[in-house]
Design a protein around this motif. Structure first.
Motif, PDB file in Angstrom:
ATOM      1  N   THR A  76     -46.446  90.619  80.663  1.00  0.00           N
ATOM      2  CA  THR A  76     -45.835  90.520  79.341  1.00  0.00           C
ATOM      3  C   THR A  76     -44.418  91.036  79.426  1.00  0.00           C
ATOM      4  O   THR A  76     -44.172  92.132  79.943  1.00  0.00           O
ATOM      5  CB  THR A  76     -46.645  91.312  78.298  1.00  0.00           C
ATOM      6  N   LEU A  77     -43.494  90.211  78.923  1.00  0.00           N
ATOM      7  CA  LEU A  77     -42.074  90.529  78.995  1.00  0.00           C
ATOM      8  C   LEU A  77     -41.462  90.521  77.597  1.00  0.00           C
ATOM      9  O   LEU A  77     -41.698  89.602  76.813  1.00  0.00           O
ATOM     10  CB  LEU A  77     -41.342  89.507  79.875  1.00  0.00           C
ATOM     11  N   ASP A  78     -40.664  91.550  77.314  1.00  0.00           N
ATOM     12  CA  ASP A  78     -39.838  91.588  76.108  1.00  0.00           C
ATOM     13  C   ASP A  78     -38.503  91.020  76.573  1.00  0.00           C
ATOM     14  O   ASP A  78     -37.728  91.706  77.224  1.00  0.00           O
ATOM     15  CB  ASP A  78     -39.707  93.029  75.604  1.00  0.00           C
ATOM     16  N   PRO A  88     -35.995  82.157  71.028  1.00  0.00           N
ATOM     17  CA  PRO A  88     -35.213  83.355  70.700  1.00  0.00           C
ATOM     18  C   PRO A  88     -35.767  84.546  71.486  1.00  0.00           C
ATOM     19  O   PRO A  88     -36.761  84.426  72.210  1.00  0.00           O
ATOM     20  CB  PRO A  88     -35.477  83.527  69.197  1.00  0.00           C
ATOM     21  N   SER A  89     -35.153  85.687  71.324  1.00  0.00           N
ATOM     22  CA  SER A  89     -35.684  86.918  71.923  1.00  0.00           C
ATOM     23  C   SER A  89     -37.074  87.168  71.363  1.00  0.00           C
ATOM     24  O   SER A  89     -37.305  86.985  70.169  1.00  0.00           O
ATOM     25  CB  SER A  89     -34.790  88.104  71.570  1.00  0.00           C
ATOM     26  N   MET A  90     -38.008  87.560  72.238  1.00  0.00           N
ATOM     27  CA  MET A  90     -39.372  87.863  71.788  1.00  0.00           C
ATOM     28  C   MET A  90     -40.131  88.541  72.914  1.00  0.00           C
ATOM     29  O   MET A  90     -39.636  88.655  74.028  1.00  0.00           O
ATOM     30  CB  MET A  90     -40.105  86.601  71.345  1.00  0.00           C
ATOM     31  N   THR A  91     -41.324  88.986  72.610  1.00  0.00           N
ATOM     32  CA  THR A  91     -42.223  89.560  73.611  1.00  0.00           C
ATOM     33  C   THR A  91     -43.383  88.590  73.766  1.00  0.00           C
ATOM     34  O   THR A  91     -44.003  88.201  72.787  1.00  0.00           O
ATOM     35  CB  THR A  91     -42.746  90.932  73.147  1.00  0.00           C
ATOM     36  N   MET A  92     -43.635  88.189  75.013  1.00  0.00           N
ATOM     37  CA  MET A  92     -44.741  87.265  75.246  1.00  0.00           C
ATOM     38  C   MET A  92     -45.300  87.408  76.649  1.00  0.00           C
ATOM     39  O   MET A  92     -44.619  87.902  77.546  1.00  0.00           O
ATOM     40  CB  MET A  92     -44.334  85.813  74.974  1.00  0.00           C
ATOM     41  N   ALA A  93     -46.552  87.002  76.804  1.00  0.00           N
ATOM     42  CA  ALA A  93     -47.238  87.070  78.098  1.00  0.00           C
ATOM     43  C   ALA A  93     -47.054  85.754  78.829  1.00  0.00           C
ATOM     44  O   ALA A  93     -47.088  84.684  78.224  1.00  0.00           O
ATOM     45  CB  ALA A  93     -48.719  87.357  77.895  1.00  0.00           C
ATOM     46  N   PHE A  94     -46.848  85.853  80.137  1.00  0.00           N
ATOM     47  CA  PHE A  94     -46.698  84.686  80.992  1.00  0.00           C
ATOM     48  C   PHE A  94     -47.687  84.776  82.135  1.00  0.00           C
ATOM     49  O   PHE A  94     -47.964  85.864  82.644  1.00  0.00           O
ATOM     50  CB  PHE A  94     -45.285  84.635  81.602  1.00  0.00           C
ATOM     51  N   SER A 119     -44.952  74.096  75.921  1.00  0.00           N
ATOM     52  CA  SER A 119     -44.566  75.342  75.260  1.00  0.00           C
ATOM     53  C   SER A 119     -45.024  76.563  76.049  1.00  0.00           C
ATOM     54  O   SER A 119     -44.925  77.685  75.564  1.00  0.00           O
ATOM     55  CB  SER A 119     -45.147  75.397  73.850  1.00  0.00           C
ATOM     56  N   ALA A 120     -45.514  76.352  77.269  1.00  0.00           N
ATOM     57  CA  ALA A 120     -45.997  77.470  78.095  1.00  0.00           C
ATOM     58  C   ALA A 120     -45.036  77.717  79.249  1.00  0.00           C
ATOM     59  O   ALA A 120     -44.357  76.809  79.719  1.00  0.00           O
ATOM     60  CB  ALA A 120     -47.390  77.164  78.636  1.00  0.00           C
ATOM     61  N   GLY A 121     -44.992  78.949  79.691  1.00  0.00           N
ATOM     62  CA  GLY A 121     -44.146  79.306  80.817  1.00  0.00           C
ATOM     63  C   GLY A 121     -44.904  80.105  81.847  1.00  0.00           C
ATOM     64  O   GLY A 121     -45.853  80.818  81.520  1.00  0.00           O
ATOM     65  N   LYS A 122     -44.507  79.946  83.103  1.00  0.00           N
ATOM     66  CA  LYS A 122     -45.105  80.706  84.204  1.00  0.00           C
ATOM     67  C   LYS A 122     -43.969  81.359  84.977  1.00  0.00           C
ATOM     68  O   LYS A 122     -43.003  80.703  85.346  1.00  0.00           O
ATOM     69  CB  LYS A 122     -45.906  79.770  85.122  1.00  0.00           C
ATOM     70  N   VAL A 123     -44.092  82.666  85.201  1.00  0.00           N
ATOM     71  CA  VAL A 123     -43.091  83.390  85.982  1.00  0.00           C
ATOM     72  C   VAL A 123     -43.262  82.992  87.441  1.00  0.00           C
ATOM     73  O   VAL A 123     -44.340  83.148  88.009  1.00  0.00           O
ATOM     74  CB  VAL A 123     -43.215  84.915  85.799  1.00  0.00           C
ATOM     75  N   THR A 124     -42.186  82.469  88.039  1.00  0.00           N
ATOM     76  CA  THR A 124     -42.243  82.042  89.437  1.00  0.00           C
ATOM     77  C   THR A 124     -41.533  83.019  90.367  1.00  0.00           C
ATOM     78  O   THR A 124     -41.734  82.981  91.580  1.00  0.00           O
ATOM     79  CB  THR A 124     -41.645  80.634  89.613  1.00  0.00           C
ATOM     80  N   ALA A 125     -40.681  83.873  89.802  1.00  0.00           N
ATOM     81  CA  ALA A 125     -39.995  84.916  90.601  1.00  0.00           C
ATOM     82  C   ALA A 125     -39.559  86.017  89.647  1.00  0.00           C
ATOM     83  O   ALA A 125     -39.299  85.774  88.470  1.00  0.00           O
ATOM     84  CB  ALA A 125     -38.783  84.321  91.311  1.00  0.00           C
ATOM     85  N   ILE A 126     -39.508  87.241  90.185  1.00  0.00           N
ATOM     86  CA  ILE A 126     -39.090  88.385  89.368  1.00  0.00           C
ATOM     87  C   ILE A 126     -38.268  89.317  90.254  1.00  0.00           C
ATOM     88  O   ILE A 126     -38.574  89.513  91.435  1.00  0.00           O
ATOM     89  CB  ILE A 126     -40.318  89.101  88.741  1.00  0.00           C
TER      90      ILE A 126
END
Length: 129
Positions: A76-78, A88-94, A119-126
């Motif tokens: 979860t990223l803010d 927009p800016s928000m907090t959501m889980a990926f 409408s979904a996103g997946k974190v591929t790198a951090i």
């Protein structure tokens, strides 16, 4: 109170009466004849044009890790605005791979890459800032 009981009783009676009935067979518009459901679904589907799936969009974001759920495979990223997704800016889980989840901890300020599908996103790198 009597009106409510009567309404419930009539509704239950109608539902009970409908339980034993079979669904009606669809009617073909041109012939006004009943069409068996199997006929409508039979045949070779190889020549049917399918709409192409929307190609994933790659996006970048900046934010803070607020939660990690290893069991669900989410982080979860803010985050700030993500123009590619028109978010927009928000907090959501990926969703994220276990290696990405293991590389972060709650409170980390991060830059991240997203693969957006619909409408979904997946974190591929951090990357920690």
């Amino acid at each position: 109170m009597k009106h409510a009981r009567l309404t419930i009783a009539l509704g239950l009676t109608a539902l009970t009466a409908a339980c034993g009935k079979r669904a009606e067979t669809p009617v073909a518009a041109e012939t006004n004849q009943a069409t068996p459901a199997t006929a409508a679904m039979s045949g070779d589907m190889g020549n049917v044009a399918m709409a192409p799936a929307a190609a994933p969009i790659m996006a970048k974001g900046h934010g803070t890790v607020t939660a990690i759920d290893k069991v669900a495979g989410t982080i979860t990223l803010d985050h700030g605005p993500i123009p590619e997704a028109k978010w927009p800016s928000m907090t959501m889980a990926f969703k994220a791979a276990p290696a990405i989840i293991d590389a972060a901890k709650v409170g980390d300020k991060v830059d991240f890459d997203l693969m957006l599908t619909g409408s979904a996103g997946k974190v591929t790198a951090i990357h920690k800032q």
